[in-house]
Design a protein around this motif. Sequence first.
Motif, short mmCIF file in Angstrom:
data_model
loop_
_atom_site.label_atom_id
_atom_site.label_comp_id
_atom_site.label_asym_id
_atom_site.label_seq_id
_atom_site.Cartn_x
_atom_site.Cartn_y
_atom_site.Cartn_z
N PRO A 181 -3.41 -0.26 7.86
CA PRO A 181 -4.35 -1.34 7.53
C PRO A 181 -4.53 -1.46 6.02
O PRO A 181 -4.28 -0.53 5.26
CB PRO A 181 -5.64 -0.89 8.20
N GLU A 182 -4.96 -2.63 5.59
CA GLU A 182 -5.36 -2.84 4.20
C GLU A 182 -6.88 -2.97 4.14
O GLU A 182 -7.53 -3.34 5.12
CB GLU A 182 -4.69 -4.07 3.60
N LYS A 234 -3.80 -1.02 -0.53
CA LYS A 234 -2.80 -0.95 0.54
C LYS A 234 -2.53 -2.34 1.12
O LYS A 234 -2.38 -2.51 2.34
CB LYS A 234 -3.23 0.02 1.64
N ALA A 235 -2.47 -3.35 0.24
CA ALA A 235 -2.31 -4.74 0.67
C ALA A 235 -1.01 -4.93 1.43
O ALA A 235 0.05 -4.42 1.04
CB ALA A 235 -2.35 -5.66 -0.54
N ILE A 237 1.70 -2.50 -0.14
CA ILE A 237 1.88 -2.32 -1.57
C ILE A 237 0.62 -1.70 -2.16
O ILE A 237 -0.40 -1.55 -1.48
CB ILE A 237 2.21 -3.65 -2.28
N GLY A 238 0.65 -1.36 -3.44
CA GLY A 238 -0.46 -0.62 -4.05
C GLY A 238 -1.78 -1.36 -4.00
O GLY A 238 -2.75 -0.91 -3.39
N LYS A 239 -1.85 -2.55 -4.63
CA LYS A 239 -3.13 -3.26 -4.67
C LYS A 239 -2.90 -4.73 -5.00
O LYS A 239 -1.84 -5.13 -5.50
CB LYS A 239 -4.06 -2.64 -5.70
N LEU A 251 4.91 3.92 -4.02
CA LEU A 251 4.57 5.03 -3.12
C LEU A 251 4.12 4.52 -1.76
O LEU A 251 3.60 5.26 -0.95
CB LEU A 251 3.45 5.87 -3.75
N SER A 252 4.29 3.21 -1.50
CA SER A 252 3.79 2.61 -0.27
C SER A 252 4.54 3.11 0.95
O SER A 252 5.67 3.60 0.86
CB SER A 252 3.92 1.09 -0.35
#
Length: 806
Positions: A577-578, A607-608, A629-631, A667-668
Amino acid sequence: MGCLCLFGVTDAAGQAVSGVIKDSLTRAPLVFATVSIRRVGPDTALKSAVTDEKGRFMLVTSFAGNFEMVLSSVGYNSARLPVTVPAGNNPVNLGTLFLSPRTEVLKEVVIDGKRALIEEKLDRTVYNVERDKSLTGGDATDAMRRVPLLSVDIDGNVTLRGSANIKVLINGRPSTITANNLADALKQIPLDQIKSIEVITSPSVKYDADGSAGIINIILKQDRLHGILINPDMAIGTRASFLGIDGAYNNRKMAFSIGGFGRTTYNVTGTYNNVQTVGSEAIIQEAATRKNELTDNYNMGWDYDMDKNNFLNASVRYSQFNSHNYQDNLVSNFYNGSVLDSALLNQVQLTGKSGTIDATVDYTHTFARAQREFSFLTLFSRTDGTNGFSNAQQSPADDSLIGRVGNDDRSSNQEITLQADYQTPLDSNQLLEFGGKYIIREVVSNYNYETAAGNDPFTVEASPELTNRFTYHQNVTAGYLEYTLTTRSPFSFRAGARYEYAAIGAGLRDPGVTLPEIPSYGVFVPAVNMGWRLKNGKLIKLAFTRRIQRPSIQFLNPNVIASDPGNIATGNPALGPEYSDNIELGYNTAIKDMSIGFSGFFRHTTKAIESVSLPVAGGDTIERTYANIGKESTGGLNVFANLDVGQKLSLSGGADLYYTELENDGLSTGVGAAAVAGRNSGWVVSARLSGGYTFSKGWSLYLYSYYRGSQVLLQGYQTGFPYYSLTLKRELPKKRGTIGVGAENFLSRGVSVTTHLNSAALSQSTTNLIHTLSLRIYMSFTFGKLKVEREERRKKAISNDDLKKG
């Protein structure tokens, strides 16, 4: 207008005078209506207050005697009524009071409410679709283009403030119809059945935690009126035609409704061009495109008032969707550097078929004390679908058939939901609400690949990566608590918290492929909304919400779609989840006949869930999948205005401006995420303008225009495009119907959109052109007569809004 009665609430400072204000036509509570109490004679208010989101108000006066209540709200006729406040400690409850929209009344039927086209409420923006006369025929996609804050791309995909992470509800309820493909789902909702569209940017905790950017709630027409009414309407056009009919019968105890709708889309042609490079290898492609679609929708509803405190309602809705998309004569030229290696000629067809049933049964019990209520709600929703493609490879030299490949995915998506809610007033200006929900969700995807040489019979590919059965289970348990305070000053406050726990399981029938571990998780979601009503109808609102977005089956399904040589698409079962934090500040005001609204917002997501394109090892193929992805951070401003000049001219417009930044740290979760490490950012601007003018003898002319600005993607951007329409209509005598003609995008050959992607490993530029010039003749009729029914109770609805759509 209201009944005078006593109720047992006291106030040490004086006598309390309370009540509820509603719209006389729709029976909806009026939020932030102004209430004043005056002495009879002098035109000076002793006390003033505004209504809360339930339409409630309370005034306290230290004097007994005869007074006059003055009720007012923007877009409504003011009302006055006498009130007697007795001596002693005897509070006065005026019950339900009604304000009428600025209307034209013909005999017994209210035919034209002057409700504002756009309404701003504490947590949402409401677009009253039935007030937009430029809309004739079509489906929910056409309405979404008009709604402030929303953007619709050329394929019908909807975003809210730059994010596709939204939940779409129908009458406050979820449906599995939206779980696989939101764009296709919207095509199955008839436009003529839509009353309004709510964009809920700051949802309360009564809603499920999902929907990172917010919730879109499509309200269908279901006025509780008395009598019989039948509404057939139809349209014939150069690219689409439709036929619909709705009927309703209501009496004092029961209400029945039934409806059907069918639409066919045809002659939608265009072109496809793609240029991509992976390392030293490149592919250049072109093809002619065409699309055909058929949708139909059937619904039945039943309401039963058992007695004054117990109510039942049930509904059944069935929708079907059938689409065929073609790439004719798809030519693919393969290069190594600048040298042409080979060429392919393909005939490609993508198909999608689905059938969805939604069934609900709800029970509501009200208590003797006003606003105390218990409800138990149930929902069953299931979608069965078949999606796939076929690709026939031919020799570019003589068009002879070389081979064929096909993919078939038979899926089912089922949800069962149980929900209980209870609310009780703590006193005359405080309300406590709490409840719980349990969702049982099960998804199955049976997919397989078949190949054939020439005209030989198809053979199923045995590889577990191409032929398998994917199952996904998700049980969500949730509980919430919410508190609402409405002070005697023009201030309201709502705060609450929600906790959800999702137990997840997934598996494949063939163990030849190993799925990553998908952990269960819980989330705590707070929400705070505050509003201030200033003089002259000005409103300031401030909100903070924490949201979550769970990936739906479309993003998880490992089925590989390889209909296009050099390009494949697949889901990512490892997606998590994001999480997003949303802050919104809004200001609304009215200047004579113009209403103006501004809203600033900021959304930060970790965690988009975003689409990524990755090179396939050892070749020139690009794979499109999804990753956490990161953000993602987005902030901006939305502006809209609405102006009515007498009864002849109306104008409406707005603009959306925001800056977005996407960053992937490499790092996703998901294969190949490090290959798209990096960041991208930019400004996005979109605008819309519409207007209408009414001539004599029932003629009217409406213009709508919209420009969707370029969109920022993690690996590139997508160009914008315009959309516009012109409609001429004439109302039939005695308000018995409407006839009209309309045209869309009539000044251009078509709409062209290009997607540019660039990373260290690949580059791709894809252009889709669709011929959108369309002409349409529209007819609508009304048979029967309805009268405004007595006050309607407020209905509850389940809201499963916890899955990401695309």
